[in-house]
Scaffold this active site. Structure first.
Site, PDB file in Angstrom:
ATOM      1  CE  LYS A  96      10.405 -21.845 -19.477  1.00 14.73           C
ATOM      2  NZ  LYS A  96      11.434 -21.693 -18.431  1.00 14.73           N
ATOM      3  CG  ASP A 105      13.592 -20.880 -21.173  1.00 18.93           C
ATOM      4  OD1 ASP A 105      13.897 -21.157 -20.003  1.00 18.93           O
ATOM      5  OD2 ASP A 105      13.666 -21.717 -22.088  1.00 18.93           O
TER       6      ASP A 105
END
Ligand code: NDP
Ligand code: 2IT
Length: 449
Positions: free
Chosen positions: A130, A170
């Site tokens: 991430k 995201d």
């Protein structure tokens, strides 16, 4: 569970918290996974013996960097960039980029850790990562967004690659941002390397259904859960939070399958629309003009905007939180249960606090954790990588069918693992156990790395 497995887990959790102080979201994600692994560890003592767990909780690499850029008034702004490359045992690191002022190392690590398990559940060859920045895109001009993305990629490019690490979107990162990031990557490297990012535009390497995938996938997962109780989506009132990528396409698929989503929200409040959300208007407000959610109620007769209050107090039979972590707490869960909710699927990552999940368990509400329910996004990202590698472009129908079958497979893998590891019907234990087995086995095969 034997006491030695419990001791091992408790000891590892305590040590990991001690050496990662001040990271509450990471601790929370870690705890939820570790506490469900007891039965798997008893069945597979080889994992404890080879230190797989100790290695799993430590990211392979964590990158933090300065992102300087100039705003429209000529002022220099400095943000912080992150990429946490958590685990690449199953494939290249893979996971989204989040641009939101709350972004910090704890949030990046929780998301990277979760991503490792989620990606394993998809059955595809992708590791977990991430990244992102504490940059706040709200109210910024296109030119500012572009300059920020270019500065961010000027550091990130050296850490990524089609076989190394493949970022995607995201919160705060959608098609526009992926475009600017890709442009800068191509310019710096002199390579049109389509496989380096997913969520690209359809005309330059993007995959059909990637935009819709997370929301659609969460609804497919919900459909599977309901079918275990001989229930159907048709006619169900659905409570949705968020009004971004995941929320919009969850609403779209719910409507296609005959359910009635009646809410949407953002950080300013929520709207309730008893006739059912007008999807075209929601897309207009959120995707095209990038306005606040109150603009929806202003233009839709009969809809109401609520600035202070909780969307979870609106009665409905199914719920899909799709905004952010810990957006649904114990009071919210109690309200949903009181109003007769029968199923909750996490569209956002770690939407529900541990207390809320416990309330759902006690009330026998079907509950799907994000790593299972929202895996459709990254699954279609992996299909995008496959298409890029083969220089192919699949049809919408083929891609959606693949997404559906992946979600059906994740559902049955989680259900079977829950049964095998002594928690029938518990999708949290099932998803964690099935994912752990896949990642841990790959790590064992590959030796001490
Ligand atoms: P978007 O940026 O498109 O939308 C996010 C939505 O959530 C916005 O409505 C935003 O409101 C709201 N929101 C975000 N942070 C907060 C907050 N702190 N408090 C209240 N509302 C908030 O993001 P996505 O739809 O892509 O992501 C939503 C969730 O889904 C995230 O948890 C993400 O990790 C997860 N997810 C996303 C995937 C994807 O493919 N995009 C895949 C799997 C999971 P506002 O604009 O006011 O901030
Ligand atoms: O949380 C997630 O799974 C995502 N943001 C999507 C990641 C991806 O690589 O498509």
């Amino acid at each position: 569970m034997t006491s030695s497995a419990t001791d091992l887990i408790e000891d590892l959790f305590t040590r990991t918290v001690e050496r990662n102080p001040g990271e509450p979201e990471f601790h929370q994600a870690l705890h939820e996974v570790l506490e469900s692994l007891g039965p798997v560890l008893v069945a597979h003592p080889e994992f404890a013996d080879s230190g797989v767990l100790e290695r799993l909780v430590e990211p392979e690499r964590q990158i933090m960097f300065r992102v300087p850029w100039v705003d429209d008034s000529g002022r220099v702004v400095v943000n912080r960039g992150f990429r946490v490359q958590f685990n690449s045992a199953l494939g290249p690191f893979k996971g989204g980029l989040r641009f939101h002022p709350s972004v910090n190392l704890s949030i990046m690590k929780f998301l990277g850790f979760e991503q490792t398990f989620k990606n394993a559940l998809t059955g595809q060859g992708i590791g977990g990562a991430k990244g992102g920045s504490d940059f706040d895109p709200h109210g910024r001009s296109d030119a500012e967004i572009m300059r920020f993305c270019q500065s961010f990629m000027t550091e990130l490019y050296r850490h990524i690659g089609a076989d190394t690490d493949v970022p995607a979107g995201d919160i705060g990162v959608g098609g526009r941002e992926i475009g600017y990031l890709f442009g800068q990557y191509r310019r710096i490297t002199n390579r049109h390397e389509t496989g380096v990012l997913t969520g690209k535009g359809l005309g330059w390497g993007g995959a059909e259904v990637r935009t819709e995938a997370t929301g659609y996938g969460a609804v497919f997962f919900m459909q599977e859960m309901l079918s275990t109780r001989s229930e159907r989506l048709e006619g169900k009132t659905a409570i949705i939070s968020g009004s971004g990528n995941v929320a919009i396409y969850a609403i779209e698929k719910l409507q296609q399958l005959g359910a009635r989503p009646i809410t949407a929200s953002d950080s300013t409040g929520f709207v309730i629309d008893e006739q059912g959300i007008d999807l075209e208007l929601l897309k207009e407000v959120k995707e095209r003009s990038r306005e606040r959610i109150s603009a929806y109620a202003n233009r839709r007769p009969g809809a109401r905007f609520v600035a202070s209050g909780r969307v979870w107090e609106v009665p409905g039979q199914i719920a899909i939180p799709a905004a952010t972590q810990n957006e649904l707490g114990p009071d919210d869960a109690a309200a949903l249960v009181k109003n007769g909710v029968i199923a909750v699927a996490e569209g956002s990552n770690m939407s529900c606090t541990p207390d809320a999940v416990e309330l759902f368990r006690q009330a026998k509400v079907l509950f799907a954790p994000g790593k299972a329910a929202n895996a459709g996004g990254v699954a279609v990202s992996a299909l995008e990588m496959a298409q890029n590698a083969a220089r192919e472009h699949w049809s919408f129908e083929k891609s959606e069918a693949r997404l559906k079958s992946i979600m059906v497979d994740i559902h049955s893998a989680a259900l079977q693992a829950a049964e095998r590891y002594e928690h029938p019907g518990d999708y949290v234990v099932g998803a964690n156990s099935a994912a752990f087995l896949r990642v841990a086995s790959a790590m064992l095969d590959q030796g001490l790395v």
